[in-house]
Design a protein around this motif. Structure first.
Motif, PDB file in Angstrom:
ATOM      1  N   PRO A  10      45.969  68.451   7.642  1.00  0.00           N
ATOM      2  CA  PRO A  10      47.168  67.606   7.622  1.00  0.00           C
ATOM      3  C   PRO A  10      46.799  66.145   7.850  1.00  0.00           C
ATOM      4  O   PRO A  10      46.232  65.797   8.885  1.00  0.00           O
ATOM      5  N   VAL A  11      47.042  65.311   6.870  1.00  0.00           N
ATOM      6  CA  VAL A  11      46.779  63.873   6.998  1.00  0.00           C
ATOM      7  C   VAL A  11      47.992  63.123   6.478  1.00  0.00           C
ATOM      8  O   VAL A  11      48.804  63.665   5.720  1.00  0.00           O
ATOM      9  N   SER A  12      48.130  61.894   6.892  1.00  0.00           N
ATOM     10  CA  SER A  12      49.202  61.047   6.395  1.00  0.00           C
ATOM     11  C   SER A  12      48.838  60.535   5.004  1.00  0.00           C
ATOM     12  O   SER A  12      47.848  59.814   4.851  1.00  0.00           O
ATOM     13  N   VAL A  13      49.601  60.942   3.995  1.00  0.00           N
ATOM     14  CA  VAL A  13      49.341  60.479   2.633  1.00  0.00           C
ATOM     15  C   VAL A  13      49.445  58.959   2.570  1.00  0.00           C
ATOM     16  O   VAL A  13      48.669  58.291   1.877  1.00  0.00           O
ATOM     17  N   VAL A  16      46.207  57.516   3.795  1.00  0.00           N
ATOM     18  CA  VAL A  16      45.138  57.741   2.813  1.00  0.00           C
ATOM     19  C   VAL A  16      45.296  56.780   1.636  1.00  0.00           C
ATOM     20  O   VAL A  16      44.327  56.189   1.154  1.00  0.00           O
ATOM     21  N   LEU A  17      46.535  56.599   1.165  1.00  0.00           N
ATOM     22  CA  LEU A  17      46.775  55.685   0.054  1.00  0.00           C
ATOM     23  C   LEU A  17      46.411  54.248   0.426  1.00  0.00           C
ATOM     24  O   LEU A  17      45.837  53.511  -0.379  1.00  0.00           O
ATOM     25  N   ALA A  18      46.764  53.850   1.660  1.00  0.00           N
ATOM     26  CA  ALA A  18      46.419  52.489   2.113  1.00  0.00           C
ATOM     27  C   ALA A  18      44.908  52.307   2.144  1.00  0.00           C
ATOM     28  O   ALA A  18      44.387  51.258   1.726  1.00  0.00           O
ATOM     29  N   ALA A 314      52.373  52.314   2.032  1.00  0.00           N
ATOM     30  CA  ALA A 314      50.908  52.221   2.045  1.00  0.00           C
ATOM     31  C   ALA A 314      50.449  50.826   1.662  1.00  0.00           C
ATOM     32  O   ALA A 314      49.529  50.270   2.270  1.00  0.00           O
ATOM     33  N   VAL A 315      51.086  50.231   0.646  1.00  0.00           N
ATOM     34  CA  VAL A 315      50.714  48.880   0.219  1.00  0.00           C
ATOM     35  C   VAL A 315      51.026  47.877   1.331  1.00  0.00           C
ATOM     36  O   VAL A 315      50.248  46.959   1.600  1.00  0.00           O
TER      37      VAL A 315
END
Length: 404
Positions: A10-13, A16-18, A314-315
């Protein structure tokens, strides 16, 4: 092989995107700097980061697959998968650029002569225990304020810290990646490494088909980097007009590549060793892939699907932020050019686009204006203009004060 296996966890999407966005942008900087400096060390850092991106890519895809529970989820998450895949494409392209150096594929000296004007200086600095910076935080040293140099990443014990902030402390045996003007880089590099900083001396160019081919690559690189910035901006602000500018830039890069191929073929007939041109071809191909990736990032906005909140978040939370400000009529910028106001020097922010809202759009014929992409020092600012800029959070605060 088991130690290379990436299992679901379980990770924060969003996180990860950032990290993927920060890594992709860092890879572009490092790969071209490796070519400019002819540096195997920097090229190796690129391949190391490329391996890290592969893990992030798998983690993001796993997280998104777990999140899709019905057709509505699939529709809203499809553009997110596009953003994930695009960042991976940028990573692969950067790896191909680095291999031009590592595998001695061949690169004419004219390429190194042209790149200094196209690449903001990036340097790799191993930190020695005796450095005056060891044990001090970036906030305490105030590097960016004092020297104009920013620490864009630190590698420590094999792990990458992509978002070093004011509280980040330099440790012995860190490897710092620095970006900034040559004068500032010299001072910071020598303080960190204890060694003299030797600036590369680019060779002279001669006007020829080869020079025209090189100029095309430089322009393709600048356009592709700008396309990536604008693509993330279009996603963050769910702006179709900005996404359309990405589409136009991608088409221009494609046209430039066609002209590049013609000039390389002509140059090959006159070259002492045409094999030396292989690196140019690989650079152009990789650069074109980066512009394609930018279009993929903004594709959801172009198709009217909209921006998924996780991508916008994320951006917003990535290392280099993209901001959008409207110029107040009372702002000190009004009636001045970006050069006169020294916006980049005063704030550290790079204005990547300006929309003159008081002008008529050339596309629609209505008030609102079109985006001026990659504005220069002579671009004049008017009341109500919208600025799209990229840089650090601190710089964003300074720019906010300037436009208010």
């Amino acid at each position: 092989m088991d130690e290379d296996r990436v299992a679901y966890e379980p990770v924060s999407v969003k996180d990860v995107l950032a990290e993927m966005k920060d890594t992709a942008e860092l890879l572009i900087d490092l790969s071209y700097s490796a070519v400019l400096l002819g540096s195997d060390d920097i090229a190796e850092e690129v391949l190391d980061l490329e391996s890290q991106m592969e893990v992030l890519h798998l983690q993001a895809r796993m997280g998104l697959l777990m999140a899709a529970r019905n057709p509505e989820d699939a529709e809203s998450l499809a553009p997110v998968l596009g953003v994930v895949g695009a960042a991976e494409k940028v990573s692969d392209a950067a790896g191909d650029i680095a291999k031009v150096v590592l595998e001695d594929i061949g690169l004419p000296e004219a390429m190194r002569a042209a790149l200094p004007e196209a690449v903001e200086s990036v340097e790799r600095a191993p930190v020695i225990a005796e450095s005056a910076y060891v044990g001090r935080t970036l906030g305490d040293i105030t590097l960016e304020t004092e020297t104009g140099v920013r620490v864009i990443a630190i590698r420590r014990d094999g792990e990458w810290l992509l978002n070093p902030g004011p509280e980040t402390t330099f440790l012995a045996e860190d490897v710092a990646l620095l970006r900034g003007p040559r004068k500032g880089l010299t001072e910071v590099y020598e303080t960190l490494t204890g060694e003299a900083y030797v600036q590369p001396e680019p060779p002279e160019q001669a006007t020829s088909d080869l020079e025209r081919a090189v100029d095309s690559i430089v322009l393709m690189k600048n356009m592709s980097e700008l396309a990536v910035d604008l693509a993330y901006g279009s996603v963050l602000f769910d702006s179709k007009p900005v996404a359309e500018e990405v589409l136009e830039l991608e088409a221009e890069v494609d046209a430039l590549q066609s002209r590049f191929e013609a000039w390389v073929l002509r140059a090959a007939g006159r070259a002492d060793d045409p094999v030396d041109l292989r690196g140019l071809v690989q650079l152009a191909r990789a650069t074109e892939v980066i512009s394609d990736a930018a279009l993929e990032i903004s594709e959801g906005v172009l198709r009217g699907i909209g921006t998924h909140p996780v991508v916008a978040a994320a951006v917003e939370e990535s290392d280099e932020v993209i901001v959008r400000f409207t110029v107040d009529p009372e702002s000190e910028l009004v009636g001045r050019t970006l050069g006169d106001a020294a916006v980049k020097t005063e704030t550290g922010m790079r204005v990547i686009a300006v929309r003159h809202t008081g002008r008529e759009s050339r596309r629609t014929g209505r008030e609102g204006g079109d985006w001026v992409i990659s504005p220069g020092a002579t671009t004049e600012i008017e009341p109500g203009d919208v600025l799209l800029a990229k840089g650090t959070r601190t710089g964003a605060g300074r720019l906010s004060d300037l436009v208010s």
